[in-house]
Design a protein around this motif. Structure first.
Motif, PDB file in Angstrom:
ATOM      1  N   ASN A   1      32.367  19.311  25.224  1.00  0.00           N
ATOM      2  CA  ASN A   1      32.178  18.392  24.095  1.00  0.00           C
ATOM      3  C   ASN A   1      31.379  19.054  22.989  1.00  0.00           C
ATOM      4  N   MET A   2      30.363  19.832  23.374  1.00  0.00           N
ATOM      5  CA  MET A   2      29.581  20.528  22.360  1.00  0.00           C
ATOM      6  C   MET A   2      30.437  21.556  21.619  1.00  0.00           C
ATOM      7  N   VAL A   3      31.187  22.318  22.368  1.00  0.00           N
ATOM      8  CA  VAL A   3      32.019  23.346  21.745  1.00  0.00           C
ATOM      9  C   VAL A   3      33.112  22.710  20.907  1.00  0.00           C
ATOM     10  N   TRP A   4      33.710  21.637  21.406  1.00  0.00           N
ATOM     11  CA  TRP A   4      34.816  20.989  20.694  1.00  0.00           C
ATOM     12  C   TRP A   4      34.340  20.364  19.387  1.00  0.00           C
ATOM     13  N   SER A   5      33.144  19.787  19.408  1.00  0.00           N
ATOM     14  CA  SER A   5      32.631  19.189  18.172  1.00  0.00           C
ATOM     15  C   SER A   5      32.382  20.256  17.105  1.00  0.00           C
ATOM     16  N   ARG A   6      32.091  21.492  17.523  1.00  0.00           N
ATOM     17  CA  ARG A   6      31.854  22.552  16.541  1.00  0.00           C
ATOM     18  C   ARG A   6      33.166  23.175  16.052  1.00  0.00           C
ATOM     19  N   ILE A   7      34.168  23.203  16.857  1.00  0.00           N
ATOM     20  CA  ILE A   7      35.406  23.878  16.427  1.00  0.00           C
ATOM     21  C   ILE A   7      36.483  22.911  15.969  1.00  0.00           C
ATOM     22  N   ARG A   8      36.261  21.618  16.082  1.00  0.00           N
ATOM     23  CA  ARG A   8      37.306  20.658  15.734  1.00  0.00           C
ATOM     24  C   ARG A   8      37.646  20.709  14.237  1.00  0.00           C
ATOM     25  N   LYS A   9      36.631  20.723  13.377  1.00  0.00           N
ATOM     26  CA  LYS A   9      36.900  20.733  11.934  1.00  0.00           C
ATOM     27  C   LYS A   9      37.604  22.012  11.490  1.00  0.00           C
TER      28      LYS A   9
END
Length: 192
Positions: free
Chosen positions: A159-167
């Protein structure tokens, strides 16, 4: 040749005639039951008559050193006629019973072999297969239980990684989509 020798020769030829009749009926019975093709029947017929010739002349060689006389053919004919008139039907009934018994015994042995050899092997195969599947299932369930804390940690990290790479990924996707549409429009000849 003495009179006794001629009588022995005649009696042996009568027996040979009966034996040829028995062999003929036996051969025909097996030929009908086996449903052979026509060319194979011709070959078997040829071999049967050759074997009958060897039987008669082999007997003649043992009895009177191979001397052929006219009464020899009468003896063979008398033996064959006596067999066909008096002994044929009892012999065929006995032969059919023996064949039926042989087939029954063969089927019994095959079934016994199947139940004594094949069924236990199949049973052991199924038991081993079920045991291996049960063991693998136990290992998978145990592995899931053991890895469950790491699953929570992994989900938190993801979740931490996804929130940083989603945008950035969303922007890259939109840019790629626009470039793809532009390329397909150019290939179709439309203006952008």
């Amino acid at each position: 040749m003495t009179l006794t020798g001629q009588a022995v020769t005649m009696l042996s030829m009568v027996l040979c005639g009966g034996a040829v009749g028995i062999l003929y009926d036996t051969y025909r019975t097996f030929e009908r039951r086996c449903h052979l093709t026509r060319w194979l029947v011709w070959i078997c017929d040829f071999l049967f008559w050759i074997s009958c010739i060897f039987l008669v002349f082999g007997t003649l060689l043992r009895i009177n050193e191979g001397v052929v006389r006219l009464y020899i053919f009468f003896g063979i004919g008398i033996g064959a006629i006596v067999y066909f008139l008096m002994l044929r039907y009892p012999y065929l009934a006995l032969l059919n019973r023996m064949i039926t018994f042989g087939l029954w015994l063969y089927r019994l042995l095959v079934r016994t072999g199947y139940y004594l050899l094949v069924v236990p092997i199949l049973f052991l195969y199924r038991v081993v297969k079920k045991s291996v599947l049960l063991l693998l299932t136990c290992l998978l369930v145990t592995g899931q239980w053991l890895l469950r804390p790491f699953h929570w940690v992994g989900r938190w990290v993801w979740n931490m990684v996804w929130s940083r790479i989603r945008k950035p990924l969303g922007r890259a996707k939109r840019y790629g989509t626009k470039r793809w549409q532009a390329l397909t429009a150019w290939l179709k000849g439309k203006k952008m």
